[in-house]
Design a protein around this motif. Structure first.
Motif, mmCIF file in Angstrom:
data_model
loop_
_atom_site.group_PDB
_atom_site.id
_atom_site.type_symbol
_atom_site.label_atom_id
_atom_site.label_comp_id
_atom_site.label_asym_id
_atom_site.label_seq_id
_atom_site.Cartn_x
_atom_site.Cartn_y
_atom_site.Cartn_z
ATOM 1 N N PHE A 39 0.833 -1.205 0.000
ATOM 2 C CA PHE A 39 0.000 0.000 0.000
ATOM 3 C C PHE A 39 0.871 1.259 0.000
ATOM 4 O O PHE A 39 0.641 2.167 -0.805
ATOM 5 C CB PHE A 39 -0.962 0.013 1.209
ATOM 6 N N VAL A 40 1.864 1.354 0.910
ATOM 7 C CA VAL A 40 2.642 2.607 0.967
ATOM 8 C C VAL A 40 3.390 2.858 -0.348
ATOM 9 O O VAL A 40 3.574 4.008 -0.746
ATOM 10 C CB VAL A 40 3.618 2.721 2.182
ATOM 11 N N HIS A 43 0.708 4.079 -2.794
ATOM 12 C CA HIS A 43 0.274 5.404 -2.319
ATOM 13 C C HIS A 43 1.318 6.475 -2.690
ATOM 14 O O HIS A 43 0.985 7.561 -3.157
ATOM 15 C CB HIS A 43 0.109 5.322 -0.806
ATOM 16 N N ASN A 47 0.794 9.657 -5.198
ATOM 17 C CA ASN A 47 1.008 11.042 -4.762
ATOM 18 C C ASN A 47 1.967 11.820 -5.655
ATOM 19 O O ASN A 47 1.984 13.052 -5.626
ATOM 20 C CB ASN A 47 1.506 11.071 -3.310
ATOM 21 N N ALA A 61 -7.383 11.853 -7.342
ATOM 22 C CA ALA A 61 -8.152 11.721 -6.086
ATOM 23 C C ALA A 61 -9.610 11.349 -6.397
ATOM 24 O O ALA A 61 -10.223 10.538 -5.704
ATOM 25 C CB ALA A 61 -8.088 13.023 -5.291
ATOM 26 N N LYS A 65 -11.961 7.847 -5.487
ATOM 27 C CA LYS A 65 -13.266 7.857 -4.790
ATOM 28 C C LYS A 65 -14.393 7.295 -5.643
ATOM 29 O O LYS A 65 -15.429 6.903 -5.115
ATOM 30 C CB LYS A 65 -13.605 9.286 -4.366
ATOM 31 N N ARG A 77 -10.155 0.283 1.847
ATOM 32 C CA ARG A 77 -10.170 0.678 3.259
ATOM 33 C C ARG A 77 -10.374 -0.537 4.162
ATOM 34 O O ARG A 77 -9.727 -0.651 5.198
ATOM 35 C CB ARG A 77 -11.285 1.706 3.502
ATOM 36 N N PHE A 131 1.173 8.586 13.593
ATOM 37 C CA PHE A 131 1.213 9.339 12.335
ATOM 38 C C PHE A 131 -0.033 9.046 11.496
ATOM 39 O O PHE A 131 -0.648 9.962 10.938
ATOM 40 C CB PHE A 131 2.478 8.986 11.532
ATOM 41 N N HIS A 135 -2.501 11.716 10.133
ATOM 42 C CA HIS A 135 -2.565 11.869 8.677
ATOM 43 C C HIS A 135 -4.013 11.792 8.168
ATOM 44 O O HIS A 135 -4.413 12.571 7.299
ATOM 45 C CB HIS A 135 -1.707 10.760 8.066
ATOM 46 N N LEU A 136 -4.803 10.866 8.730
ATOM 47 C CA LEU A 136 -6.210 10.740 8.306
ATOM 48 C C LEU A 136 -7.001 11.978 8.733
ATOM 49 O O LEU A 136 -7.818 12.506 7.967
ATOM 50 C CB LEU A 136 -6.842 9.472 8.904
ATOM 51 N N LEU A 139 -5.406 14.942 6.149
ATOM 52 C CA LEU A 139 -5.678 15.015 4.703
ATOM 53 C C LEU A 139 -6.914 14.238 4.229
ATOM 54 O O LEU A 139 -7.306 14.378 3.079
ATOM 55 C CB LEU A 139 -4.437 14.563 3.927
ATOM 56 N N THR A 140 -7.522 13.427 5.100
ATOM 57 C CA THR A 140 -8.738 12.711 4.656
ATOM 58 C C THR A 140 -9.994 13.382 5.208
ATOM 59 O O THR A 140 -10.897 13.723 4.450
ATOM 60 C CB THR A 140 -8.689 11.219 5.054
ATOM 61 N N PHE A 157 -3.367 19.449 0.080
ATOM 62 C CA PHE A 157 -1.982 18.949 0.082
ATOM 63 C C PHE A 157 -1.023 20.144 0.249
ATOM 64 O O PHE A 157 -0.182 20.176 1.145
ATOM 65 C CB PHE A 157 -1.778 18.225 -1.251
ATOM 66 N N PHE A 161 1.041 21.226 3.832
ATOM 67 C CA PHE A 161 2.499 21.182 3.999
ATOM 68 C C PHE A 161 3.130 22.565 4.130
ATOM 69 O O PHE A 161 4.326 22.670 4.404
ATOM 70 C CB PHE A 161 3.150 20.405 2.849
ATOM 71 N N ASN A 218 8.561 10.197 -0.600
ATOM 72 C CA ASN A 218 7.606 10.798 0.349
ATOM 73 C C ASN A 218 8.155 12.077 0.977
ATOM 74 O O ASN A 218 7.418 13.040 1.167
ATOM 75 C CB ASN A 218 7.271 9.800 1.466
HETATM 76 C C1 HEM Z 1 4.555 12.477 2.589
HETATM 77 C C2 HEM Z 1 3.909 11.345 2.459
HETATM 78 C C3 HEM Z 1 2.424 11.227 2.212
HETATM 79 C C4 HEM Z 1 1.582 12.056 1.513
HETATM 80 C C5 HEM Z 1 1.939 13.320 0.751
HETATM 81 C C6 HEM Z 1 0.253 11.499 1.600
HETATM 82 C C7 HEM Z 1 -0.889 12.052 1.021
HETATM 83 C C8 HEM Z 1 -2.175 11.630 1.204
HETATM 84 C C9 HEM Z 1 -3.369 12.292 0.735
HETATM 85 C C10 HEM Z 1 -3.365 13.585 -0.091
HETATM 86 C C11 HEM Z 1 -4.440 11.574 1.136
HETATM 87 C C12 HEM Z 1 -5.925 11.899 0.913
HETATM 88 C C13 HEM Z 1 -6.391 11.449 -0.427
HETATM 89 C C14 HEM Z 1 -7.799 11.988 -0.664
HETATM 90 O O1 HEM Z 1 -8.622 11.946 0.254
HETATM 91 O O2 HEM Z 1 -8.033 12.431 -1.756
HETATM 92 C C15 HEM Z 1 -3.936 10.423 1.869
HETATM 93 C C16 HEM Z 1 -4.724 9.439 2.435
HETATM 94 C C17 HEM Z 1 -4.210 8.353 3.124
HETATM 95 N N1 HEM Z 1 -2.899 8.079 3.410
HETATM 96 FE FE1 HEM Z 1 -1.313 9.203 2.858
HETATM 97 N N2 HEM Z 1 0.309 10.333 2.313
HETATM 98 C C18 HEM Z 1 1.613 10.140 2.719
HETATM 99 C C19 HEM Z 1 2.115 9.078 3.486
HETATM 100 C C20 HEM Z 1 1.343 8.056 3.984
HETATM 101 C C21 HEM Z 1 1.865 6.933 4.737
HETATM 102 C C22 HEM Z 1 3.338 6.720 5.079
HETATM 103 C C23 HEM Z 1 0.790 6.143 5.044
HETATM 104 C C24 HEM Z 1 0.750 4.857 5.813
HETATM 105 C C25 HEM Z 1 1.698 4.443 6.631
HETATM 106 C C26 HEM Z 1 -0.397 6.767 4.502
HETATM 107 C C27 HEM Z 1 -1.689 6.289 4.631
HETATM 108 C C28 HEM Z 1 -2.828 6.901 4.131
HETATM 109 C C29 HEM Z 1 -4.168 6.377 4.292
HETATM 110 C C30 HEM Z 1 -4.530 5.077 5.018
HETATM 111 C C31 HEM Z 1 -5.039 7.284 3.658
HETATM 112 C C32 HEM Z 1 -6.570 7.200 3.589
HETATM 113 C C33 HEM Z 1 -6.993 6.559 2.302
HETATM 114 C C34 HEM Z 1 -8.517 6.559 2.303
HETATM 115 O O3 HEM Z 1 -9.099 7.560 1.923
HETATM 116 O O4 HEM Z 1 -9.072 5.567 2.732
HETATM 117 N N3 HEM Z 1 -0.029 7.920 3.861
HETATM 118 N N4 HEM Z 1 -2.566 10.483 1.896
#
Ligand code: HEM
Length: 231
Positions: A39-40, A43, A47, A61, A65, A77, A131, A135-136, A139-140, A157, A161, A218
């Motif tokens: 996943f990472v 992901h 990004n 994005a 969805k 999810r 984290f 993070h959720l 950005l979520t 985004f 940042f 990242n």
């Molecule tokens: C700098 C690094 C990262 C950036 C820029 C980033 C960016 C994003 C963004 C923009 C979203 C929202 C997407 C949306 O709703 O349209 C998101 C959701 C998420 N990110 Fe990240 N992410 C990063 C690192 C990580 C890491 C390291 C993990 C896990 C260890 C992670 C786990 C998740 C999860 C679980 C979601 C929710 C997905 C969902 O909507 O179900 N992210 N991330």
């Protein structure tokens, strides 16, 4: 009760079978680890759309969805939630077993044949869990975001940042992800039976390569926003 008796009593309380055995729980940790590293990686690749501009990122994005009539993201999810749940459960239960087996700790700890990354797995795991929650919310759901706009993930985004403390936390979390991933990829390939003296250099190269790629890319995201490269 002696240490040995406590350990035997703990094993008996858990019962017998695959999940009760420590190798069974290690296999669960390894399989769920592969899902989470997968996943990472995906992901991180997704990004990188941020470097293509707002239109590309928002399209991406939107695709997430709406794929499979909006059901796709819920499948993802659910898989992620189940994987995280089993990963944390197996790690916690193996840790508790280890502590129960040696409650006094080592008088003079000698870390023979273990790396710094392997010894910090529990701590980097806990920091990653914190984290992910942050993070959720950031950005979520936008709960802890300064000016969240549900219709504009790219703006979220960039504006997210622009806050230096937030970017700093993301960078520290990615360094923890790096330590966790490097040791995790190395050790899960061993648990899953891929260790062999002849191929270990490939396993090591894969663990290093994947970790450096994911963490390196990242970390560029917050830095690119702070330096104005992504705006
Ligand atoms: C700098 C690094 C990262 C950036 C820029 C980033 C960016 C994003 C963004 C923009 C979203 C929202 C997407 C949306 O709703 O349209 C998101 C959701 C998420 N990110 Fe990240 N992410 C990063 C690192 C990580 C890491 C390291 C993990 C896990 C260890 C992670 C786990 C998740 C999860 C679980 C979601 C929710 C997905 C969902 O909507 O179900 N992210 N991330």
């Amino acid at each position: 009760m002696s240490v040995a008796e406590k350990s035997i009593a703990g094993a008996e309380a858990r019962g017998h079978g695959f999940l009760a055995s420590s190798i069974g729980r290690k296999v669960i940790m390894a399989i769920t680890g592969v899902i989470l590293f997968g996943f990472v990686t995906v992901h991180m690749l997704g990004n990188t759309q941020a470097y293509m501009g707002s239109e590309a990122f928002n399209e991406y994005a939107k695709f997430l969805k709406t794929m499979i009539h909006g059901d796709g993201i819920w499948v993802f999810r659910t898989v992620l939630l189940v994987a995280v749940g089993f990963h944390v459960w197996s790690a916690t239960s193996l840790t508790l077993d280890n502590l129960a087996a040696r409650p006094e700790g080592y008088r003079a700890q000698q870390n023979v044949a273990s790396t710094w990354a392997s010894r910090t797995m529990r701590w980097t795991g806990v920091i990653l869990a914190i984290f992910i929650v942050y993070h959720l919310l950031h950005l979520t759901t936008g709960t802890v975001h300064p000016n969240f706009d549900h219709t504009n993930p790219y703006a979220n985004f960039v504006n997210g940042f622009k806050v230096p403390a937030t970017s700093a936390f993301y960078i520290v979390a990615q360094l923890c992800l790096g330590l966790h991933m490097w040791h995790g990829v190395w050790s899960c390939t061993q648990t899953l039976g891929l260790a062999h003296p002849r191929y270990d250099h490939l396993r090591r190269g894969f663990a290093y390569g994947l970790t450096i790629l994911v963490v390196g890319v990242n970390i560029t995201f917050p830095i690119a926003v702070l330096t104005g490269f992504i705006h």
